[in-house]
Design a protein around this motif. Sequence first.
Motif, PDB file in Angstrom:
ATOM      1  N   GLY A  10       0.812  -1.222   0.000  1.00  0.00           N
ATOM      2  CA  GLY A  10       0.000   0.000   0.000  1.00  0.00           C
ATOM      3  C   GLY A  10       0.841   1.266   0.000  1.00  0.00           C
ATOM      4  N   ILE A  11       1.918   1.270  -0.768  1.00  0.00           N
ATOM      5  CA  ILE A  11       2.839   2.411  -0.784  1.00  0.00           C
ATOM      6  C   ILE A  11       2.591   3.237  -2.037  1.00  0.00           C
ATOM      7  N   GLU A  12       2.015   4.402  -1.841  1.00  0.00           N
ATOM      8  CA  GLU A  12       1.782   5.293  -2.976  1.00  0.00           C
ATOM      9  C   GLU A  12       3.070   6.016  -3.336  1.00  0.00           C
ATOM     10  N   GLY A  13       3.329   6.107  -4.626  1.00  0.00           N
ATOM     11  CA  GLY A  13       4.483   6.861  -5.098  1.00  0.00           C
ATOM     12  C   GLY A  13       5.722   6.034  -5.393  1.00  0.00           C
ATOM     13  N   LEU A  14       5.752   4.793  -4.966  1.00  0.00           N
ATOM     14  CA  LEU A  14       6.948   3.969  -5.149  1.00  0.00           C
ATOM     15  C   LEU A  14       7.231   3.685  -6.625  1.00  0.00           C
ATOM     16  N   VAL A  15       6.201   3.341  -7.370  1.00  0.00           N
ATOM     17  CA  VAL A  15       6.380   3.029  -8.782  1.00  0.00           C
ATOM     18  C   VAL A  15       6.860   4.264  -9.543  1.00  0.00           C
ATOM     19  N   GLU A  16       6.274   5.411  -9.232  1.00  0.00           N
ATOM     20  CA  GLU A  16       6.670   6.646  -9.904  1.00  0.00           C
ATOM     21  C   GLU A  16       8.128   6.987  -9.617  1.00  0.00           C
ATOM     22  N   ILE A  17       8.539   6.787  -8.367  1.00  0.00           N
ATOM     23  CA  ILE A  17       9.935   7.053  -7.999  1.00  0.00           C
ATOM     24  C   ILE A  17      10.867   6.121  -8.766  1.00  0.00           C
ATOM     25  N   SER A  18      10.544   4.837  -8.782  1.00  0.00           N
ATOM     26  CA  SER A  18      11.438   3.902  -9.472  1.00  0.00           C
ATOM     27  C   SER A  18      11.492   4.195 -10.962  1.00  0.00           C
ATOM     28  N   ASP A  19      10.357   4.537 -11.558  1.00  0.00           N
ATOM     29  CA  ASP A  19      10.348   4.891 -12.981  1.00  0.00           C
ATOM     30  C   ASP A  19      11.230   6.118 -13.234  1.00  0.00           C
ATOM     31  N   LYS A  20      11.111   7.117 -12.360  1.00  0.00           N
ATOM     32  CA  LYS A  20      11.917   8.331 -12.495  1.00  0.00           C
ATOM     33  C   LYS A  20      13.406   8.011 -12.364  1.00  0.00           C
ATOM     34  N   CYS A  21      13.743   7.164 -11.423  1.00  0.00           N
ATOM     35  CA  CYS A  21      15.144   6.821 -11.200  1.00  0.00           C
ATOM     36  C   CYS A  21      15.714   6.008 -12.355  1.00  0.00           C
ATOM     37  N   VAL A  22      14.913   5.134 -12.934  1.00  0.00           N
ATOM     38  CA  VAL A  22      15.369   4.376 -14.096  1.00  0.00           C
ATOM     39  C   VAL A  22      15.625   5.334 -15.256  1.00  0.00           C
ATOM     40  N   GLU A  23      14.751   6.310 -15.432  1.00  0.00           N
ATOM     41  CA  GLU A  23      14.953   7.305 -16.497  1.00  0.00           C
ATOM     42  C   GLU A  23      16.238   8.089 -16.277  1.00  0.00           C
ATOM     43  N   THR A  24      16.526   8.423 -15.031  1.00  0.00           N
ATOM     44  CA  THR A  24      17.770   9.122 -14.703  1.00  0.00           C
ATOM     45  C   THR A  24      18.972   8.275 -15.109  1.00  0.00           C
ATOM     46  N   ALA A  25      18.897   6.992 -14.798  1.00  0.00           N
ATOM     47  CA  ALA A  25      19.988   6.078 -15.138  1.00  0.00           C
ATOM     48  C   ALA A  25      20.089   5.884 -16.649  1.00  0.00           C
ATOM     49  N   ASP A  26      18.957   5.950 -17.344  1.00  0.00           N
ATOM     50  CA  ASP A  26      18.947   5.759 -18.798  1.00  0.00           C
ATOM     51  C   ASP A  26      19.731   6.831 -19.534  1.00  0.00           C
ATOM     52  N   GLU A  27      19.942   7.962 -18.893  1.00  0.00           N
ATOM     53  CA  GLU A  27      20.694   9.048 -19.522  1.00  0.00           C
ATOM     54  C   GLU A  27      22.186   8.732 -19.602  1.00  0.00           C
ATOM     55  N   GLU A  28      22.626   7.736 -18.845  1.00  0.00           N
ATOM     56  CA  GLU A  28      24.043   7.387 -18.774  1.00  0.00           C
ATOM     57  C   GLU A  28      24.399   6.320 -19.814  1.00  0.00           C
ATOM     58  N   THR A  29      25.633   6.384 -20.304  1.00  0.00           N
ATOM     59  CA  THR A  29      26.095   5.389 -21.278  1.00  0.00           C
ATOM     60  C   THR A  29      27.126   4.436 -20.695  1.00  0.00           C
ATOM     61  N   ASP A  30      27.475   4.616 -19.443  1.00  0.00           N
ATOM     62  CA  ASP A  30      28.417   3.756 -18.744  1.00  0.00           C
ATOM     63  C   ASP A  30      27.647   2.993 -17.673  1.00  0.00           C
ATOM     64  N   ALA A  31      27.779   1.676 -17.647  1.00  0.00           N
ATOM     65  CA  ALA A  31      27.032   0.849 -16.699  1.00  0.00           C
ATOM     66  C   ALA A  31      27.302   1.237 -15.247  1.00  0.00           C
ATOM     67  N   CYS A  32      28.537   1.537 -14.933  1.00  0.00           N
ATOM     68  CA  CYS A  32      28.888   1.889 -13.555  1.00  0.00           C
ATOM     69  C   CYS A  32      28.202   3.186 -13.132  1.00  0.00           C
ATOM     70  N   ILE A  33      28.230   4.158 -14.014  1.00  0.00           N
ATOM     71  CA  ILE A  33      27.600   5.450 -13.713  1.00  0.00           C
ATOM     72  C   ILE A  33      26.081   5.301 -13.658  1.00  0.00           C
ATOM     73  N   ALA A  34      25.521   4.496 -14.554  1.00  0.00           N
ATOM     74  CA  ALA A  34      24.079   4.264 -14.548  1.00  0.00           C
ATOM     75  C   ALA A  34      23.644   3.593 -13.246  1.00  0.00           C
ATOM     76  N   ALA A  35      24.410   2.600 -12.792  1.00  0.00           N
ATOM     77  CA  ALA A  35      24.082   1.910 -11.543  1.00  0.00           C
ATOM     78  C   ALA A  35      24.149   2.874 -10.362  1.00  0.00           C
ATOM     79  N   ALA A  36      25.184   3.695 -10.335  1.00  0.00           N
ATOM     80  CA  ALA A  36      25.308   4.680  -9.255  1.00  0.00           C
ATOM     81  C   ALA A  36      24.170   5.692  -9.303  1.00  0.00           C
ATOM     82  N   ALA A  37      23.781   6.101 -10.509  1.00  0.00           N
ATOM     83  CA  ALA A  37      22.708   7.091 -10.661  1.00  0.00           C
ATOM     84  C   ALA A  37      21.381   6.555 -10.134  1.00  0.00           C
ATOM     85  N   ILE A  38      21.059   5.321 -10.492  1.00  0.00           N
ATOM     86  CA  ILE A  38      19.787   4.775 -10.012  1.00  0.00           C
ATOM     87  C   ILE A  38      19.826   4.545  -8.508  1.00  0.00           C
TER      88      ILE A  38
END
Length: 146
Positions: A100-128
């Motif tokens: 029953g946690i509102e907002g969790l899916v939106e946060i994870s989607d936003k964080c994945v999008e942030t990581a998607d901006e990266e082209t290096d796996a290490c930086i993407a992992a750190a970003a998410i």
Amino acid sequence: MKGHMILLVVAIFSVFAEINASEENKWKENIEKWGNECAKEMKLTPEQLEEYRSTDGPPDDKPGSCYLACVLQKAELMEDHVVHKDKVHDIMTEISEAEGIEGLVEISDKCVETADEETDACIAAAAIAECLYENIAELKKKNNKE
């Protein structure tokens, strides 16, 4: 469950979900296995491995970020530098609905999008990890107040 930020899903579980003991043990066993495999592949020292496993936040150095990327890849949540948004979304939806946690899916989607901006796996992992760590802490505070 200190130290489980190193794996995205377990970090979420440790913050919100009440998972049963067998599911928790399964994740712990997998984290141990994947972490050991990554440590061997990366030639990490025992001290480095302990540091990355005991941290309670996102990685703060390149080897830690690469270790996280490796574990996410072994968990099949990331391939190269791309986080599998659908898999993460499905996991977060399941946790959100169960707890029953509102907002969790939106946060994870936003964080994945942030990581998607990266082209290096290490930086993407750190970003998410950083995005999730910061936003989930706020969400937890909000949910505890309600």
